[in-house]
Each structure stands twice: as C-alpha cells, then as structure tokens.
Scaffold this motif. Structure first.
Motif, PDB file in Angstrom:
ATOM      1  N   CYS A 643      60.482  64.324  84.420  1.00  0.00           N
ATOM      2  CA  CYS A 643      59.332  63.429  84.554  1.00  0.00           C
ATOM      3  C   CYS A 643      59.081  62.809  83.180  1.00  0.00           C
ATOM      4  CB  CYS A 643      58.108  64.218  85.023  1.00  0.00           C
ATOM      5  SG  CYS A 643      57.400  65.237  83.733  1.00  0.00           S
ATOM      6  N   VAL A 644      58.109  61.914  83.071  1.00  0.00           N
ATOM      7  CA  VAL A 644      57.923  61.270  81.758  1.00  0.00           C
ATOM      8  C   VAL A 644      57.321  62.214  80.717  1.00  0.00           C
ATOM      9  CG1 VAL A 644      57.872  58.853  82.458  1.00  0.00           C
ATOM     10  CG2 VAL A 644      55.815  60.198  82.636  1.00  0.00           C
ATOM     11  N   GLY A 645      56.576  63.236  81.186  1.00  0.00           N
ATOM     12  CA  GLY A 645      56.097  64.278  80.277  1.00  0.00           C
ATOM     13  C   GLY A 645      55.134  63.790  79.210  1.00  0.00           C
ATOM     14  N   SER A 646      54.971  64.645  78.189  1.00  0.00           N
ATOM     15  CA  SER A 646      53.912  64.394  77.199  1.00  0.00           C
ATOM     16  C   SER A 646      54.135  63.123  76.379  1.00  0.00           C
ATOM     17  CB  SER A 646      53.768  65.602  76.277  1.00  0.00           C
ATOM     18  OG  SER A 646      54.994  65.810  75.616  1.00  0.00           O
ATOM     19  N   ARG A 650      49.566  61.012  80.676  1.00  0.00           N
ATOM     20  CA  ARG A 650      48.248  61.502  80.236  1.00  0.00           C
ATOM     21  C   ARG A 650      48.090  62.990  80.489  1.00  0.00           C
ATOM     22  NH1 ARG A 650      44.081  59.571  83.433  1.00  0.00           N
ATOM     23  NH2 ARG A 650      45.530  58.951  85.064  1.00  0.00           N
ATOM     24  N   PHE A 651      48.815  63.490  81.548  1.00  0.00           N
ATOM     25  CA  PHE A 651      48.651  64.911  81.892  1.00  0.00           C
ATOM     26  C   PHE A 651      49.673  65.811  81.195  1.00  0.00           C
ATOM     27  CE2 PHE A 651      47.414  62.375  85.640  1.00  0.00           C
ATOM     28  CZ  PHE A 651      46.067  62.698  85.673  1.00  0.00           C
ATOM     29  N   GLY A 652      50.672  65.217  80.653  1.00  0.00           N
ATOM     30  CA  GLY A 652      51.795  65.992  80.126  1.00  0.00           C
ATOM     31  C   GLY A 652      51.399  66.960  79.031  1.00  0.00           C
ATOM     32  N   VAL A 680      63.036  69.116  84.936  1.00  0.00           N
ATOM     33  CA  VAL A 680      62.025  69.548  83.964  1.00  0.00           C
ATOM     34  C   VAL A 680      60.756  68.708  84.150  1.00  0.00           C
ATOM     35  CG1 VAL A 680      61.538  70.006  81.529  1.00  0.00           C
ATOM     36  CG2 VAL A 680      63.909  69.930  82.311  1.00  0.00           C
ATOM     37  N   ASN A 681      59.625  69.380  84.282  1.00  0.00           N
ATOM     38  CA  ASN A 681      58.322  68.716  84.411  1.00  0.00           C
ATOM     39  C   ASN A 681      57.458  68.982  83.178  1.00  0.00           C
ATOM     40  OD1 ASN A 681      58.119  67.756  87.310  1.00  0.00           O
ATOM     41  ND2 ASN A 681      58.834  69.854  87.535  1.00  0.00           N
ATOM     42  N   GLY A 682      56.652  68.008  82.874  1.00  0.00           N
ATOM     43  CA  GLY A 682      55.767  68.168  81.720  1.00  0.00           C
ATOM     44  C   GLY A 682      54.492  68.927  82.042  1.00  0.00           C
ATOM     45  N   ASN A 686      54.398  68.560  88.779  1.00  0.00           N
ATOM     46  CA  ASN A 686      55.735  68.711  89.347  1.00  0.00           C
ATOM     47  C   ASN A 686      56.353  67.401  89.848  1.00  0.00           C
ATOM     48  OD1 ASN A 686      57.976  70.118  90.116  1.00  0.00           O
ATOM     49  ND2 ASN A 686      57.088  71.000  91.966  1.00  0.00           N
ATOM     50  N   CYS A 687      56.181  66.325  89.098  1.00  0.00           N
ATOM     51  CA  CYS A 687      56.704  65.030  89.558  1.00  0.00           C
ATOM     52  C   CYS A 687      58.231  65.014  89.678  1.00  0.00           C
ATOM     53  CB  CYS A 687      56.255  63.916  88.618  1.00  0.00           C
ATOM     54  SG  CYS A 687      54.474  63.713  88.668  1.00  0.00           S
ATOM     55  N   ALA A 688      58.930  65.880  88.928  1.00  0.00           N
ATOM     56  CA  ALA A 688      60.404  65.887  89.004  1.00  0.00           C
ATOM     57  C   ALA A 688      60.911  66.907  90.015  1.00  0.00           C
ATOM     58  CB  ALA A 688      60.987  66.162  87.621  1.00  0.00           C
TER      59      ALA A 688
HETATM   60  S1  SF4 Z   1      54.741  66.392  85.971  1.00  0.00           S
HETATM   61 FE1  SF4 Z   1      52.876  66.261  84.828  1.00  0.00          FE
HETATM   62  S2  SF4 Z   1      53.617  65.504  82.882  1.00  0.00           S
HETATM   63 FE2  SF4 Z   1      55.181  65.089  84.279  1.00  0.00          FE
HETATM   64  S3  SF4 Z   1      54.800  63.042  84.960  1.00  0.00           S
HETATM   65 FE3  SF4 Z   1      53.899  64.430  86.436  1.00  0.00          FE
HETATM   66  S4  SF4 Z   1      51.853  64.583  85.769  1.00  0.00           S
HETATM   67 FE4  SF4 Z   1      52.943  63.764  84.052  1.00  0.00          FE
END
Ligand code: SF4
Ligand SMILES: Cc1cc2nc3c(=O)[nH]c(=O)nc-3n(C[C@H](O)[C@H](O)[C@H](O)COP(=O)(O)OP(=O)(O)OC[C@H]3O[C@@H](n4cnc5c(N)ncnc54)[C@H](O)[C@@H]3O)c2cc1C
Length: 813
Positions: A643-646, A650-652, A680-682, A686-688
C-alpha cells in the motif's frame, strides 16, 4: 538344418514375433510332444517384445531386457530356430518352405505370422536416405544413429507409433516435429477433447506439431532435406520417420496362392484357404478385420493352439481392443467407441486444473466405450465393462463420477469376480489364474516379483493396479503393499517425498535421472508430476551445485513466460513493491507498440502484464524492456504488493513501500514448492490485502505483525498471525526463516495455505519464532540459496544458443 528325425508332425512357423511365438508357447503347454517345431525368423534375434521398442529407442531398456524367449528357451524346448533367415517361398502342393539361405523345410502344418510392415507414403522422394519406419530393432538403431548426427527430425503420423517415436527422438536430443494429416492426434482412439489435452501435454514436453498437413513430396538431393505439404508450405528436416500406419505382410501368402485381401483371410480357427496353413497375428484378416495391437493376437493364439492340439475350443469371434499410450507422464486410455454420435449417451467429467478427462459412452444404457486422460486408474475395470457391454447402474455411475462414496463397497470386488482364465495383462497374455498360481506356488508378494515371474505388467504397465489388487486378494493381510500405505511422490515410484529428499541429501544426488536410477523408479523416464518435483528438491537441498534441468520443468518455467490460450505468451516484468517510473512506463509502451502486444493489463499483484507476445519475440521484448523477470509464471517468489504507507497515506504508521521493495529485492528468483505471494501494509486498514497472502505484513505503531498461510484463490483462506516484531531486521530474518522452512518441508505444488493446515501453525511458531537456534540455521540456508541466482531473461538475452534452442519458431515456409 541338422533336424532330428521323429514321427511327430512337423509344424513350421514363419515369423519369430509375438503372435507366432505365443502360439508355440501355448502349444508347448498343451501338448509338448505333439509337434516337431521349426521357427523361421527374418530378424537376427530371438523373440523379443516389439511393443517395448520405444524404450529401446530412448535408452531406458536394453535389448536383452526386451527378450521374451532367449536362445536357450528354443534349445530347452527342442524348437529349431532359423534366426536371420527369411522364408522366401511357400510350396502349398508339396508342403515345403524355401528359405533365403538356399535350404528348404517341409511341414505338415504351416503357421504364418509375418506381422505388418510400416506403410511408406507413395510420394516422390520416399526412397531418399534418412527415412525409416518404426517396426524393429534395426529401425531403432537407425534412429539412434541419426540423433547423433542430425538436429531436426520429422515424424509423419500422430498416432500411437508416431508419438512414441517422436518422444524417443526428443529424448535423444533432436528437435522433433510431428506432422499429422488430421486435426486430432490419435484420431482413431481419442475424441477432440482428449486429443487436445494430449497435444498440450506433449507440447509442454517439447514436441512440435503440424496438424492438417498432407505431405505430398520429400525433397533433398540424396538425403531428405524437407517435406512439402499440399497447402504449399514446407518443413525442413534432417531425418524422417514414417509412422503413417501399418500394412499386414501378406507377400508370401499372396504369392503362393492363399486367399488374401488386406490381410491373409482366416476363419474362426485361424485357418487360411489351405487347410494345412494357418495365419495368426497382424498379418491375418478375420471377419474383415486386421488388428494392430497385441491383445487380439493372444486371443487368436489361444484358439489356434487348442485347435492344433485337438483340444476343444470356442471359435475366435473377434476382439474389442483398448489402447494405452506408453509415453512417460502421459496417461491415455481408450477402448471401444470414443466419439459422440447420435444414439449414444455420454457421461463426461473434465478437470482442467488436474488435467484429467473421463468419458464413458452408452448405447441403450450399455457401456460401449470410454476415453481416459490424465488418470487411468479405472481403465481395467472400464475395459471389462466395455467388453461385456455392461448395463449402467447407479453404483457404477457413482463409482465413475466419484459423486458418492459407496458405503461398504469392496475395493477388491472387481478382481474377486474375475474368472481365472481372464487376461489381466493384455500385452503379455497373462491371466488372473497364472498370477494367483505364481503367488501361491512360489510365495510371491510384490508386483515386481510377479512381473519377473509371469510377465504381467512388464510392457505397458497398464495392468499394474489390477496385479496389486490380485496380490491383496490372494495374500489378504499378508500383503504389505496394502498396509502402511505411504503417500508416494507419484505413480512412478513407491518412495515418498521424504524418502526422495533423504536420498538426495544422504547420497548427494544432483540430477533428476540419478535420483530416479538410484531409487529404482518403475517408470525410468518419470512423469510430469515427479520430474519437476525432483528438480525442485535437488535445488532446495544442494543450491550451490544445482544445475536446473529444463526438461524437467513445465513449459512456462522452461520459457520464462506464461503461455496463453492462443499460444502466445504473457510478459510481466519485475516492478519492486509495485512501484514503477515514467521511464519504465515509456519503455513498456514502446515495446507494446513495436511487438503489437494485444493488451497491457494491471495485475492483481500491482504489476503490468503484456499479453499476446509471440514466442519468437520474447527475447527481444525482454532485451528492449531491460527489466528483470517478474516470475509471474513460476513456482517461485512472486510479487510483494504494497500500500502507499506512511510515505503518503494519512493513516500510515510504517513505510510499507520501502519494506515491500526490500523484501522483493531480497528474495526474488527463489524457487519455491508453489507460487509465493507477499504483501505489506502501512496500517491495519490492510489496503494491500495482506491477510490473503502467503506472507502478509501489517504495520502498527510499535512495529509489524506477520500473517502467514493466506490464500485468495480457489480455496480462500485467511492468514494466521505468526508473531509481532519490533524492528525491520527481525522482520526480514523471520521472513527468511519462514520462506526457507516452507521450502524445506512443503510438498512440491503445495501452497502455504495447505501446508499450514498439514503441519500446524504451532509447529511453525515453535520452529522459527521460539527456537532462535533453528531460525538462525534456516536463515543461513536461505542466504546460501540466494547466492548465485540469475535473472533468466537476461540469461536468454545474452545467450544466442538459448534463444535458438528455446524460442526459434518452426521453419514452415
Ligand atoms: S493500509 Fe493503512 S497505510 Fe496503507 S494505504 Fe491503507 S490506510 Fe494507508
Ligand atoms: C514401436 C511399437 C510399439 C507398439 N506398442 C504397442 C502397444 O503399446 N500395445 C500393443 O498392443 N501393441 C503395440 N504394438 C503392436 C505390436 O507390437 C504388434 O501388434 C505385434 O508385435 C504383432 O505381432 P506379430 O507377431 O503379428 O508381428 P511381429 O511382432 O511384427 O512379428 C512378425 C515377425 O515376422 C518376421 N517376418 C516377416 N516376414 C518374414 C519372412 N518372410 N520370413 C521370416 N520372418 C519373417 C518379422 O521380421 C517379425 O520378426 C507396437 C508396435 C511397435 C512397432
């Protein structure tokens, strides 16, 4: 000829092959003193098992292993053998046979068993050098010699013999193209579905096919150089095998005035138009049919032997035939009717994943034919039903379709009900009674012992399951084979995966063939189940010396691209962590344009897939992309989805992209028991989709959570929490230990979702989370495995030889 003078009747056999000699053997059993027997055989050998010629060709059997009656057999039984001598003329009036060495032999009864000849197409150029049939030992020798000097071979004929010859030549290292007149291979035994599956399997093994091609001319100076087809196209070749059919060898019979048509005409007792002369085997024609398989010859021989010995017998009424292809890794069986037709009901099951197909044909609710592909366990039983035209019942239906477990069904009911004189091994004419007798009289307890003693299962091996059942039936609890059953690697061996890995390790075995030899594989060539598995296990145990065996890989892994429905390939370049650049995108777009890629698609694993690339373009596409292989075709480390992560989200809480790239770069190119996906999720959102991956990571405030054994495919499974870690280093270490533990204990083809269910999450936690010593060892071993891995696309781009060998297209002009 130095023959003894006796008062016995003189029986002369022309043709020292399977049919004639089987009849003689049966006569010797019924009444050994009745005849003074002379056998005239054109081939300079004792009687051998012709159906094993393909094993001789590929080198998995020696000629001695194929001999059915050695020279001492003739001596022991007082049979005079004139080997290497042809019968040249029969004098029916004076009852003499004239032979090629100038001598003659007189007879009271004459038995003609001259077999068939290969049908050589009557086209211009057929007499050129470099063209052979596939009938005898000499033909095999010629093929072997050709393989050592020529590169390209063509086989005309996509039937049983053509395919066996083609596979043999392929094993000898030739580039082989099968040219077939029809659109279906083995069109006289298989329907289009089975034939298509067969072709795909054989293409996967490396054979090439030209279908719907009528050869009209063979060109070249003295030697064959190319074939020309009716549609104007051509195929270059250095060598040609004609396997376009067989013709009964009737020359002698026709010349002496016996009635012949396609074959030598015989009645129901194999008697020709001259009452003192008989014809048995492929050379005859009974009720309009000339057979080309061994089983009918035994049935004919049995009637004839009784008739010649004055033993009452039922007349021969013709045979229902079955066909089994003897190519390793390809299980094909067919009996009776096989094509859909008006008036026939069809029961059909097809499983494209396990590549199995079963079709049973019914007429007026009676079983009249079947086709099996991939799994031929039911072949013996089905063949019996086809021969008996058994009525279909609910029980049979359930048994065939596997739609219900039949409570209390006796697995040995089939062999129990068999009469003692019923033939179990059609290739060698061995009955149930002969096997039971060998078990009881000689104390035999294994299939191999029965094979050595009676010949059953010695040739095509199709009757092996039935021989096992007869052993179990006769020995009851004493039969070891039915107890303590271990899961074997495949049907080619009795060894389990564990045995195989232990042997690779303990005996330091480093080649697939070595493993099969040392562990005495039943099927010396292995199959598509065991060969890739052994190749993987060797690489896993001995990474430092592993030489990948391309022949033991499926086509996708051999060509490093995914073959598509239309025969083109898909190319997925590696994009670490699912991140790309404008430069890469430009290259992809240019390549897609230049090579007329049919579609560019974003995959579920966040990669770009170029679909519809021609095989011959693959090396150029890779070279111009300049990106490493994404292994989207392999049982290997696949993608790490992030995912895009930190960095942006904004949530990463963790830098999932960097971690994804790190993991992918660290473990790429590793061969695995099955495909292996990571994510791997940030943060826990769990977007990934880490929870449906083999190894999924979720970032939290204090570090990472590791999930394992997830699967988003056919069998959906949510991953289990393995542990939580605080640092990136610990995460990488645990990833390494987990991957290596799975590599070492997973069965080839077993996804982590099944593996975890099998060995248990707790066992994995104990091994790699709790036991630091063990974790360290696993990490050391994976580090070793990671050494010396090369990008396969780069290898191909840099090696012209490989490009030529694997990606060059067929020369069809
Ligand atoms: S998993 Fe968390 S950090 Fe990753 S993109 Fe989704 S919300 Fe953002
Ligand atoms: C490569 C191959 C694979 C096969 N695989 C299978 C299989 O898997 N299953 C199956 O059921 N069948 C198979 N067959 C077919 C099977 O081998 C034949 O059906 C069987 O051998 C026929 O037996 P026969 O005795 O009639 O003829 P043959 O076995 O051909 O014997 C005839 C003999 O007569 C000799 N002869 C001919 N003319 C003369 C003469 N004038 N004087 C002296 N001798 C003469 C020939 O040299 C030959 O040795 C295969 C055949 C081949 C070639």
């Amino acid at each position: 000829m130095g023959m003894e003078m006796t008062n016995r009747e003189k029986l002369v056999l022309i043709g020292n092959g399977v049919a004639g000699m089987n009849t003689i053997e049966q006569i010797m059993k019924l009444d050994p003193d009745k005849y003074e027997i002379t056998v005239i055989g054109k081939e300079p050998h004792p009687n051998y098992n012709r159906i094993q010629l393909s094993y001789l060709l590929e080198g998995s059997k020696t000629f001695d292993e194929m001999i059915l009656n050695d020279y001492s057999w003739y001596e022991r039984n007082g049979v005079t053998l004139c080997a290497g001598i042809a019968a040249e003329r029969i004098d029916l009036a004076s009852k003499f046979v004239h032979m090629s060495d100038g001598t003659t032999v007189s007879y009271d009864r004459l038995l003609i068993a001259t077999g068939s000849k290969p049908f050589m197409l009557p086209i211009p150029g057929i007499d050129k050098e470099g063209i052979v049939g596939f009938r005898d030992v000499q033909d095999c020798e010629r093929m072997k010699a050709a393989a050592s000097t020529c590169r390209k071979a063509a086989v005309i004929g996509g039937g049983l013999l053509g395919l066996e010859a083609a596979k043999g030549l392929l094993k000898l290292g030739m580039e082989v193209t099968v040219v077939h007149l029809f659109s279906d291979l083995m069109e006289r035994q298989l329907d289009t579905t089975a034939s298509t599956m067969l072709r795909a399997e054989l293409e996967g093994q490396g054979l090439r096919f030209l279908m719907n091609k009528k050869t009209v001319e063979i060109s070249g100076d003295e030697r064959v150089k190319s074939l020309r087809f009716e549609d104007g196209t051509e195929l270059e070749t250095d060598f040609l095998v004609m396997a376009a059919g067989i013709v009964p060898d009737t020359a002698l019979a026709r010349e002496c005035g016996l009635e012949t048509a396609r074959g030598i005409i015989v009645n129901d007792y194999m008697q020709t138009s001259d009452t003192h002369v008989y014809a048995v085997g492929e050379c005859n024609q009974h009720r309009g049919v000339s057979y080309g398989l061994v089983a009918p010859l035994f049935e004919q021989g049995s009637v004839l032997a009784k008739h010649l010995c004055g033993v009452p017998t039922e007349p021969y009424q013709g045979s229902v035939v079955s066909t089994k292809l003897k190519i390793s890794g390809v299980d094909v069986f067919s009996a009776g009717e096989f094509q859909d037709a008006p008036g026939l009901d069809v029961i059909r099951t097809q499983d494209n994943w396990s590549k199995t197909y079963k079709k049973v044909l019914l007429r007026d609710n009676r079983i009249v034919g079947c086709v099996l592909f991939g799994d031929v366990h039911d072949s013996a039983q089905l063949f019996k039903w086809v021969k008996a035209e058994e009525a279909m019942t609910r029980e049979i239906h359930e048994q065939l379709t596997g739609s219900a477990h039949i409570e209390g069904a006796d697995p040995l009911a089939f062999v129990t009900a068999m009469p003692a004189d019923e033939i179990v091994c059609g290739c060698n004419g061995v009955t149930k009674g002969m096997i039971v007798q060998a078990i009881t009289d000689q104390g035999l307890s294994t299939v191999d012992e029965i094979k050595a003693c009676t010949g059953a299962s010695r040739s095509c091996g199709g009757c092996k399951p039935m021989v096992e059942q007869i052993l179990a039936l006769t020995l009851g609890d004493r039969y070891e084979g039915s107890k303590n059953a271990v899961e074997t690697l495949c049907g080619c061996t009795t060894h389990s995966r564990e045995d195989v890995i232990a042997a690779i390790r303990d005996k330091r075995l480093t080649h697939v063939r070595e493993v099969m030899n040392v562990l005495e594989w039943h099927n010396p060539e292995g199959c598509t189940k065991c060969r890739p598995a052994i190749n993987y296990y060797i690489g896993m145990v001995w990474p430092e010396v592993f030489e990948d065996e391309k022949d033991s890989r499926f086509v996708n892994e051999r060509l490093h691209a995914n073959i598509q429905k239309d025969g083109t390939y898909s190319v997925v370049p590696r994009m670490y962590g699912g991140v790309t650049t404008p430069e890469q995108l430009r290259k992809i777009a240019d390549v897609a344009d230049k090579y007329e890629v049919k579609m560019v698609k974003v995959t579920g694993g966040q990669r770009l897939d170029l679909l519809g690339v021609k095989k011959e373009d693959l090396p150029h596409v890779w070279e111009e992309l300049g990106m490493p292989s994404g292994y989207a075709y392999a049982k290997a480390i696949r993608t790490v989805k992030t995912c895009v992560g930190s960095t942006f989200c904004r949530f990463g809480t963790q830098d999932s992209i960097s971690m994804g790239i790190l993991l992918e770069k660290k473990f790429e190119r590793l061969w695995m028991p099955a495909k292996f996906k990571m994510a791997v999720n940030g943060c826990p959102r769990n977007c990934a989709e880490a929870e449906i991956k083999d190894f999924g990571i979720i970032g939290n405030d204090g570090g990472w959570e590791i999930y394992v054994g997830g699967n988003g495919g056919v069998k959906l499974r949510a991953a289990d929490l393995l542990c939580k870690v605080k640092t990136d280093e610990e995460l990488i270490e645990l990833a390494g230990a987990f991957i290596q533990f799975y590599r070492e204990t997973g069965k080839y083809g077993e996804r982590t979702s099944d593996w975890i269910e099998r060995i248990g999450l707790q066992a994995i936690i104990q091994e790699i989370v709790d036991n630091l010593e063990r974790r360290k060892e696993l990490v050391e071993r994976i580090e070793q495995a990671l050494q010396g891995l090369h990008d396969p696309w780069k290898e191909v781009v840099e090696q012209e030889g490989l490009q030529h060998q694997l990606y060059e297209t067929l020369q069809v002009k």
